[in-house]
Scaffold this motif. Structure first.
Motif, PDB file in Angstrom:
ATOM      1  N   UNK A 329       0.868  -1.150  -0.094  1.00  0.00           N
ATOM      2  CA  UNK A 329       0.326   0.000   0.009  1.00  0.00           C
ATOM      3  C   UNK A 329       0.867   1.394   0.481  1.00  0.00           C
ATOM      4  N   UNK A 330       2.000   1.240   0.396  1.00  0.00           N
ATOM      5  CA  UNK A 330       2.458   2.457   0.429  1.00  0.00           C
ATOM      6  C   UNK A 330       4.176   1.599   1.423  1.00  0.00           C
ATOM      7  N   UNK A 331       5.201   2.692   2.092  1.00  0.00           N
ATOM      8  CA  UNK A 331       6.386   2.787   2.764  1.00  0.00           C
ATOM      9  C   UNK A 331       5.744   3.873   3.548  1.00  0.00           C
ATOM     10  N   UNK A 332       6.408   3.475   5.092  1.00  0.00           N
ATOM     11  CA  UNK A 332       6.839   4.264   5.726  1.00  0.00           C
ATOM     12  C   UNK A 332       7.673   3.915   6.403  1.00  0.00           C
ATOM     13  N   UNK A 333       8.061   5.281   7.075  1.00  0.00           N
ATOM     14  CA  UNK A 333       9.726   5.132   7.827  1.00  0.00           C
ATOM     15  C   UNK A 333       9.932   4.371   9.186  1.00  0.00           C
ATOM     16  N   UNK A 334      10.859   3.638   9.435  1.00  0.00           N
ATOM     17  CA  UNK A 334      10.772   3.616  11.304  1.00  0.00           C
ATOM     18  C   UNK A 334      10.812   4.174  11.638  1.00  0.00           C
ATOM     19  N   UNK A 335      11.481   5.861  11.645  1.00  0.00           N
ATOM     20  CA  UNK A 335      11.143   6.504  12.728  1.00  0.00           C
ATOM     21  C   UNK A 335       9.922   7.232  12.414  1.00  0.00           C
ATOM     22  N   UNK A 336       9.285   7.328  11.696  1.00  0.00           N
ATOM     23  CA  UNK A 336       7.638   7.270  11.346  1.00  0.00           C
ATOM     24  C   UNK A 336       6.863   6.851  12.343  1.00  0.00           C
ATOM     25  N   UNK A 337       7.367   5.193  12.110  1.00  0.00           N
ATOM     26  CA  UNK A 337       6.593   4.210  13.613  1.00  0.00           C
ATOM     27  C   UNK A 337       7.058   4.674  14.705  1.00  0.00           C
ATOM     28  N   UNK A 338       8.186   4.576  15.281  1.00  0.00           N
ATOM     29  CA  UNK A 338       8.306   4.864  16.333  1.00  0.00           C
ATOM     30  C   UNK A 338       8.022   6.180  17.162  1.00  0.00           C
ATOM     31  N   UNK A 339       7.809   7.464  16.441  1.00  0.00           N
ATOM     32  CA  UNK A 339       6.813   8.572  17.122  1.00  0.00           C
ATOM     33  C   UNK A 339       5.545   8.260  16.920  1.00  0.00           C
ATOM     34  N   UNK A 340       4.591   7.270  17.256  1.00  0.00           N
ATOM     35  CA  UNK A 340       3.892   7.125  17.272  1.00  0.00           C
ATOM     36  C   UNK A 340       2.322   6.830  16.285  1.00  0.00           C
ATOM     37  N   UNK A 341       2.975   7.543  15.035  1.00  0.00           N
ATOM     38  CA  UNK A 341       1.766   7.824  14.123  1.00  0.00           C
ATOM     39  C   UNK A 341       2.813   7.197  12.703  1.00  0.00           C
ATOM     40  N   UNK A 342       1.570   7.223  11.790  1.00  0.00           N
ATOM     41  CA  UNK A 342       1.837   7.207  10.394  1.00  0.00           C
ATOM     42  C   UNK A 342       1.013   7.748   9.771  1.00  0.00           C
ATOM     43  N   UNK A 343       1.190   7.838   9.310  1.00  0.00           N
ATOM     44  CA  UNK A 343      -0.346   7.894   7.194  1.00  0.00           C
ATOM     45  C   UNK A 343      -0.689   7.320   6.752  1.00  0.00           C
ATOM     46  N   UNK A 344      -1.975   6.598   6.726  1.00  0.00           N
ATOM     47  CA  UNK A 344      -2.069   5.171   6.287  1.00  0.00           C
ATOM     48  C   UNK A 344      -3.582   5.704   4.560  1.00  0.00           C
ATOM     49  N   UNK A 345      -3.314   5.034   4.367  1.00  0.00           N
ATOM     50  CA  UNK A 345      -4.214   6.257   3.241  1.00  0.00           C
ATOM     51  C   UNK A 345      -5.105   7.871   3.394  1.00  0.00           C
ATOM     52  N   UNK A 346      -3.224   8.529   3.769  1.00  0.00           N
ATOM     53  CA  UNK A 346      -4.039  10.076   3.851  1.00  0.00           C
ATOM     54  C   UNK A 346      -4.994  10.860   5.345  1.00  0.00           C
ATOM     55  N   UNK A 347      -4.647   9.135   6.040  1.00  0.00           N
ATOM     56  CA  UNK A 347      -5.462   9.477   7.383  1.00  0.00           C
ATOM     57  C   UNK A 347      -4.531   9.271   8.704  1.00  0.00           C
ATOM     58  N   UNK A 348      -4.160   9.935   9.405  1.00  0.00           N
ATOM     59  CA  UNK A 348      -3.245   9.999  10.927  1.00  0.00           C
ATOM     60  C   UNK A 348      -3.553   8.349  11.560  1.00  0.00           C
ATOM     61  N   UNK A 349      -2.922   7.763  12.006  1.00  0.00           N
ATOM     62  CA  UNK A 349      -2.901   6.267  11.859  1.00  0.00           C
ATOM     63  C   UNK A 349      -2.255   6.143  13.042  1.00  0.00           C
ATOM     64  N   UNK A 350      -2.793   5.151  13.848  1.00  0.00           N
ATOM     65  CA  UNK A 350      -1.583   5.179  15.621  1.00  0.00           C
ATOM     66  C   UNK A 350      -0.865   3.124  15.543  1.00  0.00           C
ATOM     67  N   UNK A 351       0.534   3.571  15.193  1.00  0.00           N
ATOM     68  CA  UNK A 351       0.998   2.770  15.450  1.00  0.00           C
ATOM     69  C   UNK A 351       2.212   2.095  16.774  1.00  0.00           C
ATOM     70  N   UNK A 352       1.727   0.878  16.225  1.00  0.00           N
ATOM     71  CA  UNK A 352       1.171  -0.092  17.536  1.00  0.00           C
ATOM     72  C   UNK A 352       3.132  -0.733  17.514  1.00  0.00           C
ATOM     73  N   UNK A 353       4.253  -1.053  18.364  1.00  0.00           N
ATOM     74  CA  UNK A 353       5.065  -1.317  18.010  1.00  0.00           C
ATOM     75  C   UNK A 353       5.056  -2.934  18.934  1.00  0.00           C
ATOM     76  N   UNK A 354       5.629  -4.588  18.067  1.00  0.00           N
ATOM     77  CA  UNK A 354       5.443  -6.180  18.170  1.00  0.00           C
ATOM     78  C   UNK A 354       6.537  -6.210  18.937  1.00  0.00           C
ATOM     79  N   UNK A 355       7.784  -4.782  18.603  1.00  0.00           N
ATOM     80  CA  UNK A 355       9.276  -5.004  19.150  1.00  0.00           C
ATOM     81  C   UNK A 355       9.526  -4.128  20.210  1.00  0.00           C
TER      82      UNK A 355
END
Length: 388
Positions: A329-355
């Protein structure tokens, strides 16, 4: 290709033995390369200690429970109530981390909430607990015993190795769910309409991001495994040697994996933990740290990788993944994931770590300390692992 800096593993080991080696964690190396440049960093740094602590489903324990008169050739084995594969030899067996009992009381009450599996057996043994061993055999002239049942501890087992077919993924998917219902996956529960994005790996700390072409990692590489010492014994079972990469050599998909083993009797349960994942089952969180020798400026450059350099593919686990569709669907950086929020389909989305990033850093730091104390020497691979 010529290098201004050239070192060997033997030279670095001599520095380790004399207490003169310069060892940095992978996080510290990012800053060092940024400040010094790759050539000067290569001159000044000898080893980079990496680390990850994450659920690694493709894990398990190979064990031998020993003979007692009359002897037996076990045909069926359960340990801690968990089925183990016994088609190996007389009293050898293998229990997978994700293996489940036939009857899990908690699962009957709350479907998908698995209470106990192979991973829990492994952790219990590491914690010094006793578990029930049950065996059944058909009996032969040389192996007359037909049944065995007793409590065993890790100390009672003649042999117990963590033998993991596929660990240390080099990059992984960011999981979302584009359907209108919640889905339960090995990446955790995913809310409908991409309301959360679950991700794994330890970013710039992760071992295979720091050696993307596996130039120093191969058969025989000594590693930190579960708090003890382990070894790489080859490519993992879903190893992809030729993924598409970005300009830093970082794969843009789940790519390299490692097969590893280590003596469980030297491990620490802090770094080997059972994990129950709602609606999916059981997994095993494993701490792995791999030392990267800085042999030249190329290795300094690779170990200078930062969270912002790591691009991770976004995948739909609601429809695409279950149906074997490889769409990204696209790419996000680990830095973006680590911030706690990424953009998916143009919408802010909570990023949740498994590691666990905190535990990954602890693994890297423990490895660094062992090297600095002269208690952990590096090894050269006796056979490379294919990587384009």
């Amino acid at each position: 290709m010529t290098h201004e800096v050239k070192k060997t593993v033997a030279e670095i080991n001599k520095r380790i033995e004399k207490g003169k080696a310069v060892v940095l964690t992978a996080a510290e190396m990012v800053d060092a390369v940024r400040r010094l440049g790759k050539v000067k960093a290569a001159r000044e740094v000898d080893v980079v200690a990496t680390g990850t602590f994450s659920p690694m489903c493709s894990s398990g324990m190979l064990f031998n429970f020993g003979q007692e008169p009359p002897v037996m050739k076990a045909q069926k084995v359960r340990i801690g109530g968990i089925p183990a594969h016994a088609g190996l030899a007389a009293v050898d067996a293998y229990v997978g981390a994700t293996e489940l009992p036939k009857d899990d009381p908690l699962n009957k009450i709350h479907p998908g909430r698995f209470k106990y599996g192979g991973a829990h057996v492994i952790e219990d043994l590491l914690r010094g607990k006793s578990v029930k061993l049950w065996c059944e055999a058909y009996g032969t002239d040389c192996y007359p015993r037909r049944s065995l049942e007793k409590d065993v501890t890790l100390a009672d087992l003649k042999y117990a190795a963590l033998l993991n077919p596929r660990n240390c993924y080099q990059n992984y998917n960011v999981a979302v769910n584009l359907t209108s219902r919640i889905v339960y996956t090995y990446m955790g529960p995913l809310k409908p309409n991409a309301r959360n994005a679950n991700f794994a790996t330890a970013g710039e700390l992760s071992p295979l991001f720091n050696d993307p072409y596996l130039k120093t990692i191969g058969l025989g590489t000594r590693i930190f495994l579960g708090g003890g010492t382990g070894y790489v014994i080859g490519a993992g079972t879903q190893h992809d040697p030729r993924p598409k990469r970005n300009e830093r050599g970082i794969p843009l998909s789940a790519a390299g994996t490692l097969m590893v083993k280590g003596d469980m009797k030297g491990m620490d349960p802090r770094y080997v933990r059972a994990v129950s994942i709602l609606g999916y089952g059981v997994s095993l969180a494993v701490g792995i740290g791999i030392p990267i020798p800085i042999l030249n400026e190329d290795m300094a450059f690779f170990t200078g990788v930062s969270d912002a350099d790591i691009q991770m593919p976004v995948k739909d686990y609601g429809h695409d993944y279950p149906n074997g569709i490889a769409r990204t669907l696209g790419y996000v950086t680990y830095a973006e994931c680590r911030s706690g929020e990424v953009v998916i389909n143009g919408k802010p989305t909570q990023a949740v770590p498994m590691t666990s990033l905190a535990m990954s850093l602890e693994v890297a730091t423990k490895l660094k300390e062992r090297i600095e104390a002269g208690k952990f020497l590096l090894t050269e691979p006796v056979e490379p692992i294919e990587s384009a």
